[in-house]
Design a protein around this motif. Structure first.
Motif, short mmCIF file in Angstrom:
data_model
loop_
_atom_site.label_atom_id
_atom_site.label_comp_id
_atom_site.label_asym_id
_atom_site.label_seq_id
_atom_site.Cartn_x
_atom_site.Cartn_y
_atom_site.Cartn_z
N UNK A 41 0.85 -1.20 0.00
CA UNK A 41 0.00 0.00 0.00
C UNK A 41 0.89 1.24 0.00
N UNK A 42 0.32 2.35 -0.46
CA UNK A 42 0.98 3.64 -0.37
C UNK A 42 0.42 4.34 0.86
N UNK A 43 1.30 4.88 1.67
CA UNK A 43 0.88 5.55 2.90
C UNK A 43 -0.06 6.70 2.54
N UNK A 44 -1.23 6.77 3.17
CA UNK A 44 -2.19 7.83 2.84
C UNK A 44 -1.63 9.24 3.02
N UNK A 45 -0.70 9.43 3.96
CA UNK A 45 -0.12 10.77 4.14
C UNK A 45 0.77 11.15 2.95
N UNK A 46 1.39 10.16 2.32
CA UNK A 46 2.17 10.45 1.11
C UNK A 46 1.26 10.95 0.00
N UNK A 47 0.15 10.24 -0.19
CA UNK A 47 -0.80 10.64 -1.23
C UNK A 47 -1.40 12.01 -0.95
N UNK A 48 -1.74 12.27 0.31
CA UNK A 48 -2.31 13.57 0.68
C UNK A 48 -1.31 14.69 0.45
N UNK A 49 -0.04 14.45 0.78
CA UNK A 49 0.99 15.47 0.59
C UNK A 49 1.21 15.76 -0.88
N UNK A 50 1.26 14.72 -1.69
CA UNK A 50 1.43 14.93 -3.14
C UNK A 50 0.27 15.77 -3.67
N UNK A 51 -0.94 15.44 -3.29
CA UNK A 51 -2.11 16.20 -3.75
C UNK A 51 -2.01 17.66 -3.30
N UNK A 52 -1.59 17.87 -2.07
CA UNK A 52 -1.45 19.24 -1.54
C UNK A 52 -0.41 20.03 -2.33
N UNK A 53 0.62 19.34 -2.81
CA UNK A 53 1.68 19.99 -3.58
C UNK A 53 1.32 20.14 -5.06
N UNK A 54 0.14 19.69 -5.44
CA UNK A 54 -0.29 19.81 -6.83
C UNK A 54 0.31 18.76 -7.74
N UNK A 55 0.74 17.65 -7.16
CA UNK A 55 1.35 16.56 -7.92
C UNK A 55 0.33 15.44 -8.02
N UNK A 56 0.09 14.96 -9.22
CA UNK A 56 -0.87 13.88 -9.41
C UNK A 56 -0.50 12.69 -8.55
N UNK A 57 -1.47 12.20 -7.78
CA UNK A 57 -1.21 11.11 -6.85
C UNK A 57 -1.93 9.82 -7.25
N UNK A 58 -2.65 9.86 -8.35
CA UNK A 58 -3.39 8.68 -8.79
C UNK A 58 -2.44 7.66 -9.43
#
Length: 159
Positions: A41-58
């Motif tokens: 799994x990818x840590x949810x905080x990693x995905x949230x941080x990427x989204x916050x930085x405007x980086x596609x996390x999908x």
């Protein structure tokens, strides 16, 4: 040039490196990530941080280095040295460098302290990736010794 961000679990740092690299990479450069023992799994905080930085996390997922879509030219291990982690050693004719970053997934504390650890890991990786892309890449692509030295210098000078 294909770059592999490698660590053990492939849930935080290597995913942050891969996504950030691909977000700002010039044409002809591509990153992937993997783990020697992926968590699945990818840590949810990693995905949230990427989204916050405007980086596609999908589309990011924890995966094994045994199933890479292509052979890397460069392998960047990101396991933290002070945490007692053993970085996996990628076997193959590649340029290797170590960009150690402490694992935010192991931080205990308040939500703010844990979030700060993720931001710190991301920030270190982002600065190092930006430093790589500031180099004369076309020249370095043809001089593996100089490229390796530049990658090591980035690791040792940007924390």
């Amino acid at each position: 040039m294909n770059v592999l961000f490698l660590c053990t679990g492939n849930s935080c740092r290597s995913i942050l490196g891969e996504a950030t690299f691909n977000h700002i990479a010039p044409a002809g450069w591509h990153a992937m990530s993997a783990g020697s023992k992926p968590t699945g799994y990818v840590h949810p905080r990693s995905l949230a941080l990427l989204a916050k930085e405007g980086i596609a996390a999908e589309g990011y997922h924890s995966k094994s280095w045994e199933n890479l879509p292509t052979t890397p030219d460069i392998v960047i291990t990101v396991c933290g040295s002070a945490a007692g982690e053993t970085c996996p050693a990628y076997l193959g004719p590649v340029i290797r460098t170590h960009w150690g970053v402490e694992d935010p997934a192991h931080v205990k504390g308040t939500d703010e302290e844990i979030d700060a650890a993720f931001v710190k890991a991301y920030s270190i990786l982002r600065r190092r990736i930006e430093a790589l892309f500031a180099l004369p890449l076309e020249q370095l692509k043809h001089d593996k010794t100089a490229l390796k030295a530049a990658l090591d210098t980035i690791a040792n000078s940007i924390a």
